[in-house]
Design a protein around this motif. Structure first.
Motif, PDB file in Angstrom:
ATOM      1  N   HIS A 251       0.823  -1.211   0.000  1.00 38.40           N
ATOM      2  CA  HIS A 251       0.000   0.000   0.000  1.00 38.40           C
ATOM      3  C   HIS A 251       0.855   1.259   0.000  1.00 38.40           C
ATOM      4  N   VAL A 252       1.981   1.209   0.661  1.00 37.38           N
ATOM      5  CA  VAL A 252       2.909   2.336   0.595  1.00 37.38           C
ATOM      6  C   VAL A 252       3.412   2.524  -0.837  1.00 37.38           C
ATOM      7  N   ASN A 253       3.841   1.433  -1.452  1.00 39.98           N
ATOM      8  CA  ASN A 253       4.412   1.523  -2.794  1.00 39.98           C
ATOM      9  C   ASN A 253       3.391   1.989  -3.825  1.00 39.98           C
ATOM     10  N   ARG A 254       2.136   1.522  -3.660  1.00 42.31           N
ATOM     11  CA  ARG A 254       1.126   1.966  -4.634  1.00 42.31           C
ATOM     12  C   ARG A 254       0.785   3.440  -4.429  1.00 42.31           C
ATOM     13  N   THR A 255       0.873   3.917  -3.193  1.00 40.02           N
ATOM     14  CA  THR A 255       0.655   5.338  -2.924  1.00 40.02           C
ATOM     15  C   THR A 255       1.808   6.172  -3.477  1.00 40.02           C
ATOM     16  N   LEU A 256       3.023   5.667  -3.355  1.00 38.57           N
ATOM     17  CA  LEU A 256       4.173   6.369  -3.929  1.00 38.57           C
ATOM     18  C   LEU A 256       4.060   6.459  -5.452  1.00 38.57           C
ATOM     19  N   GLN A 296       6.122   8.199   5.124  1.00 40.21           N
ATOM     20  CA  GLN A 296       6.742   8.375   3.809  1.00 40.21           C
ATOM     21  C   GLN A 296       5.677   8.508   2.725  1.00 40.21           C
ATOM     22  N   ALA A 297       4.653   7.661   2.792  1.00 36.69           N
ATOM     23  CA  ALA A 297       3.581   7.702   1.793  1.00 36.69           C
ATOM     24  C   ALA A 297       2.790   9.001   1.896  1.00 36.69           C
ATOM     25  N   ALA A 298       2.465   9.419   3.118  1.00 36.73           N
ATOM     26  CA  ALA A 298       1.673  10.644   3.305  1.00 36.73           C
ATOM     27  C   ALA A 298       2.444  11.870   2.818  1.00 36.73           C
ATOM     28  N   ARG A 299       3.744  11.928   3.089  1.00 37.05           N
ATOM     29  CA  ARG A 299       4.542  13.068   2.656  1.00 37.05           C
ATOM     30  C   ARG A 299       4.677  13.092   1.136  1.00 37.05           C
ATOM     31  N   ALA A 300       4.749  11.905   0.538  1.00 36.20           N
ATOM     32  CA  ALA A 300       4.890  11.845  -0.921  1.00 36.20           C
ATOM     33  C   ALA A 300       3.616  12.305  -1.630  1.00 36.20           C
ATOM     34  N   ILE A 301       2.473  11.875  -1.132  1.00 32.39           N
ATOM     35  CA  ILE A 301       1.203  12.228  -1.766  1.00 32.39           C
ATOM     36  C   ILE A 301       0.719  13.600  -1.333  1.00 32.39           C
ATOM     37  N   LYS A 302       1.310  14.121  -0.221  1.00 30.53           N
ATOM     38  CA  LYS A 302       0.981  15.448   0.312  1.00 30.53           C
ATOM     39  C   LYS A 302      -0.505  15.580   0.636  1.00 30.53           C
ATOM     40  N   ALA A 303      -1.037  14.528   1.242  1.00 28.26           N
ATOM     41  CA  ALA A 303      -2.451  14.515   1.641  1.00 28.26           C
ATOM     42  C   ALA A 303      -2.620  13.554   2.804  1.00 28.26           C
ATOM     43  N   PRO A 304      -3.617  13.783   3.658  1.00 29.80           N
ATOM     44  CA  PRO A 304      -3.874  12.835   4.751  1.00 29.80           C
ATOM     45  C   PRO A 304      -4.302  11.475   4.209  1.00 29.80           C
ATOM     46  N   ILE A 305      -3.875  10.427   4.895  1.00 28.43           N
ATOM     47  CA  ILE A 305      -4.239   9.055   4.511  1.00 28.43           C
ATOM     48  C   ILE A 305      -5.030   8.432   5.650  1.00 28.43           C
ATOM     49  N   VAL A 323      -9.113   2.808  12.064  1.00 29.50           N
ATOM     50  CA  VAL A 323      -8.655   3.601  10.926  1.00 29.50           C
ATOM     51  C   VAL A 323      -7.971   4.845  11.508  1.00 29.50           C
ATOM     52  N   VAL A 324      -6.731   5.052  11.115  1.00 29.98           N
ATOM     53  CA  VAL A 324      -5.927   6.168  11.631  1.00 29.98           C
ATOM     54  C   VAL A 324      -5.798   7.225  10.532  1.00 29.98           C
ATOM     55  N   LEU A 325      -6.152   8.447  10.852  1.00 32.99           N
ATOM     56  CA  LEU A 325      -5.952   9.552   9.901  1.00 32.99           C
ATOM     57  C   LEU A 325      -4.532  10.078  10.075  1.00 32.99           C
ATOM     58  N   TRP A 326      -3.711   9.873   9.024  1.00 34.08           N
ATOM     59  CA  TRP A 326      -2.283  10.195   9.097  1.00 34.08           C
ATOM     60  C   TRP A 326      -2.001  11.427   8.241  1.00 34.08           C
ATOM     61  N   ASP A 327      -1.646  12.505   8.918  1.00 34.36           N
ATOM     62  CA  ASP A 327      -1.376  13.771   8.241  1.00 34.36           C
ATOM     63  C   ASP A 327       0.079  13.813   7.772  1.00 34.36           C
ATOM     64  N   PRO A 328       0.332  14.376   6.586  1.00 32.69           N
ATOM     65  CA  PRO A 328       1.719  14.384   6.090  1.00 32.69           C
ATOM     66  C   PRO A 328       2.666  15.228   6.930  1.00 32.69           C
TER      67      PRO A 328
END
Length: 536
Positions: A251-256, A296-305, A323-328
């Motif tokens: 899921h990280v890699n697909r978000t990247l 890493q994924a949140a910072r790359a996409i620049k959006a909350p996950i 479900v955790v809301l992860w802010d970049p």
């Protein structure tokens, strides 16, 4: 020499009367009942033959009319097994018959309780209406017991398109069930009364078509770009999470990869990204490496996950499906914990008892449920979270909407059920919920099918199964509440009360008819003296 006389062949033994009655009467009805139930199964997605559902109820109506409650129970049991046995086959995909057939049997027995009551009310004036109301009451029962209920086989969930779907915006899933059932029972009644049968068969269809303009899709609170990530799993089955790090990395890699597409201008940058249930079965609050990868994924996409994770409480040590809301920029800023847990999966009722039948019960979890229905707020996006199994429960979804949501997310994990119809059945539920509450729905699944559903129930994007993918769509944010949302459980309560009233009236009427009458004096009765009563 005279040949001996040839003995006449002995006549074939006569078939006993009871056996003849079974072969001529009971057996054909049982076969017809099983076929009728199977027709209802055939109406359910992934097939688009939703119109078979009223035909299945027409078969049931023919079988039940005028029957005793005992016959109604037996015929309903067979009809229910014809429907539920193939429908729930996915429950035994990796654990075998021990889960599948007992569940189908219990659900069919509860259906049979309803059909026994339907047989009793079938001869009342307006019988098809009362029978349909009893069906709604029976679905309410099955959504409550046992073990907090199992509403998965609701009739409405087989109607994600077609004539009846707009009714969801007015009366929710109970109104769809009533309309489908009364149409079928009306068809069955045509042979007895055209005057009643035709309106009952036609009016629900016309009502559904007439309510189509009430299904709105306009963005009353603007729009937002939402992404659903399907990272896929190493393998299907109950042990998919034995490679928990691989699932997280997928899921990280697909978000990247999605972030690269955004950077290249291929897709717009999402306002919120939704990962599936169990996308991180490694607790990011306890495991710094997992947290770093999500960050890493949140910072790359620049959006909350919105990350589906298994989180272990530091106080009691019990896991939560969270479900955790992860802010970049700020990391984890909010959580939602699944409120409606799946028995025999996330929890195990009566574990020591069921262990007698199979040691598989020890694979069930010890999760604790959440209590707060509120989802996440990200700018103008107010995201309702209904995790996997929760989408089947009317009250759970409704509570998440009335908490202030303007869009719905369904993070789900279907990898434990392999390649079968479960994921399509669940997607159909999401489509019905979209119309019921007038909200767009984002389905994010670990292994598929993930989908983008518009407020009118149409699917505008979807993934395949067991393939990594990402869906990005600009969706309407709708704060407007449908009539179904505002009415809440009242339609079901009213219909259930009417059904119980009709059943009580039928039972009272039967007792009155069975009560022996006392002859009036002077009407053919002799007195104790032997002469006609009334004579001097």
């Amino acid at each position: 020499m005279v040949a001996p006389p040839v003995a006449a062949p002995e006549p074939a033994p006569a078939i006993p009367r009871a056996r003849r009655g079974f072969l001529r009467g009971v057996l054909p009805r049982l076969v017809l009942a099983a076929a009728g139930g199977f027709l209802l199964y055939l109406s359910v997605p992934p097939r688009t033959t939703w119109w078979l559902a009223p035909v299945a109820f027409a078969v049931l109506g023919v079988l039940l009319h005028g029957r005793r409650a005992r016959a109604g129970f037996g015929l309903g049991l067979v009809w229910g097994l014809g429907f539920l046995t193939p429908l729930l086959r996915w429950t035994g995909e990796f654990v075998g018959l021990v889960a599948w057939l007992p569940l189908a049997l219990v659900c069919a027995l509860l259906v049979a309780v309803g059909t026994a009551a339907m047989a009793r009310v079938s001869t009342l004036p307006g019988g098809p209406v009362w029978m349909a109301l009893v069906w709604v009451a029976d679905e309410a029962l099955r959504s409550t017991v046992p073990f907090d209920g199992f509403p998965w086989p609701r009739v409405a969930f087989g109607q994600p398109e077609g004539w009846y779907l707009p009714l969801a915006s007015v009366g929710g899933t109970p109104l769809i069930a009533f309309a489908v059932a009364v149409t079928g029972f009306g068809i069955a009644h045509l042979g007895r009364s055209w005057r009643l049968g035709v309106p009952l068969a036609v009016v629900p269809v016309l009502a559904g078509l007439a309510l189509t303009p009430l299904v709105h899709t306009d963005a009353t609170e603007g729009t937002a770009v939402i992404a659903a990530i399907q990272g896929n799993v190493p393998r299907a089955g109950l042990d998919f999470n034995s490679q928990r790090r691989a699932v997280l990395d997928n899921h990280v890699n697909r978000t990247l990869a999605l972030a690269e597409d955004v950077k290249a201008g291929k897709v717009p940058r999402p306002d919120v990204v939704v990962w599936p249930e169990n996308s991180s079965d490694i607790d990011p609050f306890r495991n710094a490496d997992a947290a770093a990868r999500i960050d890493q994924a949140a910072r790359a996409i620049k959006a909350p996950i919105a990350v589906g994770a298994v989180v272990v409480d530091r106080g009691d040590g019990r896991p939560r499906n969270t479900v955790v809301l992860w802010d970049p920029d700020r990391g984890p800023i909010d959580t939602y914990t699944k409120r409606q847990l799946q028995p025999f999966g996330e929890t195990m009722p009566y574990r020591s008892f069921f262990r007698i039948f199979s040691s598989t019960v020890d694979r069930a979890g010890t999760f604790l449920p959440g209590t707060d229905p509120k989802g996440f707020e990200v700018g103008k996006v107010r995201l309702a979270i209904d995790t996997c199994y929760e989408v089947a429960f009317d009250s759970v979804v409704r509570d998440s909407i009335t908490a202030g949501a303007n869009i719905i997310a369904i993070p789900t994990n279907n990898a434990t059920f392999g390649y079968n119809e479960m994921t399509y059945q669940q997607l159909a539920m999401s489509r019905v919920r979209a119309v019921e509450h007038g909200k767009a729905v984002v389905v994010a699944a670990t292994s598929g099918v993930s989908a983008i559903v518009q407020p009118d129930g149409s699917v505008t994007a979807r993934t395949g199964m067991f393939t990594p993918d990402a869906l990005v769509a600009e969706l309407p944010l709708r704060g407007e509440a449908t009539l179904a949302t505002r009415l809440g459980p009242w339609p079901e309560w009213v219909m259930t009360a009417l059904a119980l009233g009709a059943l009580a009236f039928s039972l009272t009427l039967t007792r009155r008819r069975a009560r022996p009458t006392t002859p009036e004096p002077g009407v053919g009765e002799e007195d104790t003296d032997g002469g006609p009563a009334g004579e001097a």
